[in-house]
Write a protein that holds these residues in place. Structure first.
Motif, PDB file in Angstrom:
ATOM      1  N   TYR A 195       0.944  -1.264  -0.018  1.00 28.37           N
ATOM      2  CA  TYR A 195       0.026  -0.030   0.005  1.00 28.37           C
ATOM      3  C   TYR A 195       0.862   1.236   0.088  1.00 28.37           C
ATOM      4  O   TYR A 195       1.833   1.277   0.733  1.00 28.37           O
ATOM      5  CB  TYR A 195      -0.675   0.007   1.175  1.00 28.37           C
ATOM      6  CG  TYR A 195      -1.796   1.436   1.325  1.00 28.37           C
ATOM      7  CD1 TYR A 195      -2.982   1.467   0.714  1.00 28.37           C
ATOM      8  CD2 TYR A 195      -1.166   2.407   2.364  1.00 28.37           C
ATOM      9  CE1 TYR A 195      -3.804   2.449   0.888  1.00 28.37           C
ATOM     10  CE2 TYR A 195      -1.902   3.410   2.182  1.00 28.37           C
ATOM     11  CZ  TYR A 195      -3.302   3.664   1.609  1.00 28.37           C
ATOM     12  OH  TYR A 195      -4.116   4.740   1.636  1.00 28.37           O
ATOM     13  N   ILE A 196       0.541   2.274  -0.933  1.00 31.91           N
ATOM     14  CA  ILE A 196       1.111   3.645  -0.789  1.00 31.91           C
ATOM     15  C   ILE A 196       0.605   4.782  -0.790  1.00 31.91           C
ATOM     16  O   ILE A 196      -0.749   4.849  -1.492  1.00 31.91           O
ATOM     17  CB  ILE A 196       2.049   3.588  -2.055  1.00 31.91           C
ATOM     18  CG1 ILE A 196       3.014   2.457  -2.269  1.00 31.91           C
ATOM     19  CG2 ILE A 196       2.806   5.007  -2.302  1.00 31.91           C
ATOM     20  CD1 ILE A 196       3.693   2.436  -3.534  1.00 31.91           C
ATOM     21  N   TYR A 197       0.501   5.672   0.121  1.00 32.82           N
ATOM     22  CA  TYR A 197       0.017   6.844   0.297  1.00 32.82           C
ATOM     23  C   TYR A 197       0.705   7.946   0.510  1.00 32.82           C
ATOM     24  O   TYR A 197       1.880   8.002   0.983  1.00 32.82           O
ATOM     25  CB  TYR A 197      -1.041   6.658   1.620  1.00 32.82           C
ATOM     26  CG  TYR A 197      -1.611   7.978   2.049  1.00 32.82           C
ATOM     27  CD1 TYR A 197      -2.805   8.232   1.326  1.00 32.82           C
ATOM     28  CD2 TYR A 197      -1.207   8.929   2.795  1.00 32.82           C
ATOM     29  CE1 TYR A 197      -3.753   9.419   1.719  1.00 32.82           C
ATOM     30  CE2 TYR A 197      -1.845  10.164   3.207  1.00 32.82           C
ATOM     31  CZ  TYR A 197      -3.086  10.522   2.370  1.00 32.82           C
ATOM     32  OH  TYR A 197      -3.746  11.666   2.805  1.00 32.82           O
ATOM     33  N   TYR A 198       0.437   8.966  -0.623  1.00 33.53           N
ATOM     34  CA  TYR A 198       1.041  10.311  -0.601  1.00 33.53           C
ATOM     35  C   TYR A 198       0.468  11.278   0.126  1.00 33.53           C
ATOM     36  O   TYR A 198      -0.725  11.502   0.005  1.00 33.53           O
ATOM     37  CB  TYR A 198       1.355  10.664  -2.034  1.00 33.53           C
ATOM     38  CG  TYR A 198       2.357   9.942  -2.421  1.00 33.53           C
ATOM     39  CD1 TYR A 198       3.738  10.161  -2.635  1.00 33.53           C
ATOM     40  CD2 TYR A 198       1.848   8.945  -3.586  1.00 33.53           C
ATOM     41  CE1 TYR A 198       4.468   9.241  -3.520  1.00 33.53           C
ATOM     42  CE2 TYR A 198       2.683   8.079  -4.392  1.00 33.53           C
ATOM     43  CZ  TYR A 198       3.816   8.245  -4.151  1.00 33.53           C
ATOM     44  OH  TYR A 198       4.664   7.445  -4.947  1.00 33.53           O
ATOM     45  N   THR A 199       1.223  11.890   1.210  1.00 38.92           N
ATOM     46  CA  THR A 199       0.670  13.083   1.808  1.00 38.92           C
ATOM     47  C   THR A 199       0.613  14.477   1.360  1.00 38.92           C
ATOM     48  O   THR A 199       1.759  15.099   1.254  1.00 38.92           O
ATOM     49  CB  THR A 199       1.581  13.037   3.296  1.00 38.92           C
ATOM     50  OG1 THR A 199       1.402  11.879   4.167  1.00 38.92           O
ATOM     51  CG2 THR A 199       0.685  14.084   4.480  1.00 38.92           C
ATOM     52  N   SER A 200      -0.630  14.808   0.778  1.00 42.49           N
ATOM     53  CA  SER A 200      -0.476  15.875   0.029  1.00 42.49           C
ATOM     54  C   SER A 200      -0.084  17.188   0.816  1.00 42.49           C
ATOM     55  O   SER A 200      -0.460  17.433   1.984  1.00 42.49           O
ATOM     56  CB  SER A 200      -2.156  16.312  -0.338  1.00 42.49           C
ATOM     57  OG  SER A 200      -2.159  17.312  -1.266  1.00 42.49           O
ATOM     58  N   GLY A 201       0.818  18.078   0.166  1.00 41.19           N
ATOM     59  CA  GLY A 201       1.188  18.950   0.838  1.00 41.19           C
ATOM     60  C   GLY A 201       2.055  18.987   2.045  1.00 41.19           C
ATOM     61  O   GLY A 201       2.338  19.685   2.603  1.00 41.19           O
TER      62      GLY A 201
END
Length: 346
Positions: A195-201
């Motif tokens: 699983y990959i999640y990008y933390t916006s800003g």
């Protein structure tokens, strides 16, 4: 009569003396103005100072630049891309000798960087690579190695099988490099990121909320790669709500004080220390050299090339170091990066 002539002569001599002094003083002023116009002034545009890491970088950079006889004008964009553009234009209008930019977005500053270049101002991309524009130099820690070291750390220190990644902003090119390093190392042992999640800003509240959501959905990994130590701390705070802190392996990068404390307390397995003092000092040296039209070169640093979309940019990579309980004292405390009483809360 004779006395009157002598008196007039004395007055005339005094006037001539004062006039002569005035002319000498004026020449001194002119010389002073000329010195000011040739002074080396570095413009430093920084994405944000809300992160502990960037405050440290900036202090070191300014001190090194001053040591080299240069002044630094700092502009803090407050995590706002349009504000960063305005501030860079301000620095261009100030006719700085060189620009150092820590960009909010890799692709967001093409127009203003091109504008600086058109005016003959050399530009350094600091720690994050700016894409699709012709920068003069990229100075950074090797982010692909950061990812490799993270993966190696989990593979050698744990029996983890299920890996999640909660990274930083996707527009930060370093995150692409970190991810690449992680994936390559995992693939070599037939493992993958589940699983990959990008933390916006780089919004740490988002990282915290995402971890809570995953746990509520019963999506629980063995180990979590985090984009930096602030993201890692946000994840740890989420784990704590479910009594899972210290039970799921977490890593980050930057060796923030909170991360070092979490490592000592067993909540974070390790961090990736980046030689910030060396990086910021090197960037200052390079900025001054470019401003003075001097060649960048040193026996201590190898200049390589990296493709930023339109050209191959000269890059100087510095190597990171994995830090856990076994070497935290020698790497972090003995170097003076953090004080012992802060890390151990003595």
């Amino acid at each position: 009569m004779k006395k009157r002539v002598l008196c007039l002569a004395a007055i005339l001599a005094s006037v001539l003396f004062l006039f002569s002094c005035s002319r000498k003083d004026n020449k001194k002023d002119t010389g002073s103005k000329k010195e000011d116009s040739t002074k080396t002034i570095i413009g430093f545009s920084i994405d944000t100072l809300a992160i502990e890491r960037w405050q440290r970088d900036l202090d070191i950079f300014i001190n090194k630049a001053k040591e080299l006889g240069a002044e630094v004008i700092v502009q803090n964009a407050g995590n706002d891309l349009e504000e960063q553009k305005r501030q860079i234009r301000y620095l261009i209008d100030k006719k700085v000798s060189a620009l150092v930019i820590l960009p909010k977005e890799a692709k967001g500053l093409t127009d203003v960087v091109d504008e600086a270049k058109s005016k003959g101002i050399p530009v350094i991309s600091y720690d994050r690579l700016m894409l699709n524009t012709s920068v003069d130099l990229y100075v950074t820690i090797n982010s692909q190695k950061v990812g490799e070291y993270m993966a190696t750390g989990f593979l050698t220190k744990t029996q983890a099988r299920k890996f999640f990644a909660i990274l930083g902003a996707e527009e930060d090119f370093n995150m692409a490099l970190v991810k690449e390093g992680i994936v390559q190392k995992l693939q070599k042992v037939n493992k993958k990121l589940d699983y990959i999640y990008y933390t916006s800003g780089w919004n740490y509240d988002l990282a915290n909320n995402q971890m809570i959501n995953l746990i509520n959905q019963n999506k629980i990994p063995d180990a979590i790669f985090c984009g930096n130590d602030a993201v890692a701390d946000s994840v740890i705070q989420a784990l704590k709500l479910f009594n899972l802190d210290g039970k799921i392996y977490v890593c980050g990068q930057d060796a923030d004080i909170a991360a070092c404390q979490n490592i000592i307390q067993g909540k974070q397995l390790f961090t990736i220390y980046k030689p910030i003092t060396e990086l910021a000092s090197l960037a200052a040296e390079c900025a001054v050299k470019l401003a003075r039209d001097e060649k960048i070169g040193s026996a201590n640093y190898k200049v390589e090339k990296i493709n930023n979309g339109i050209t191959y940019v000269p890059v100087i990579w510095l190597d990171p170091i994995l830090v856990d309980k076994t070497n935290l004292d020698s790497v972090i405390i003995d170097s003076g990066f953090h004080r012992r009483n802060e890390v151990y809360r003595e």
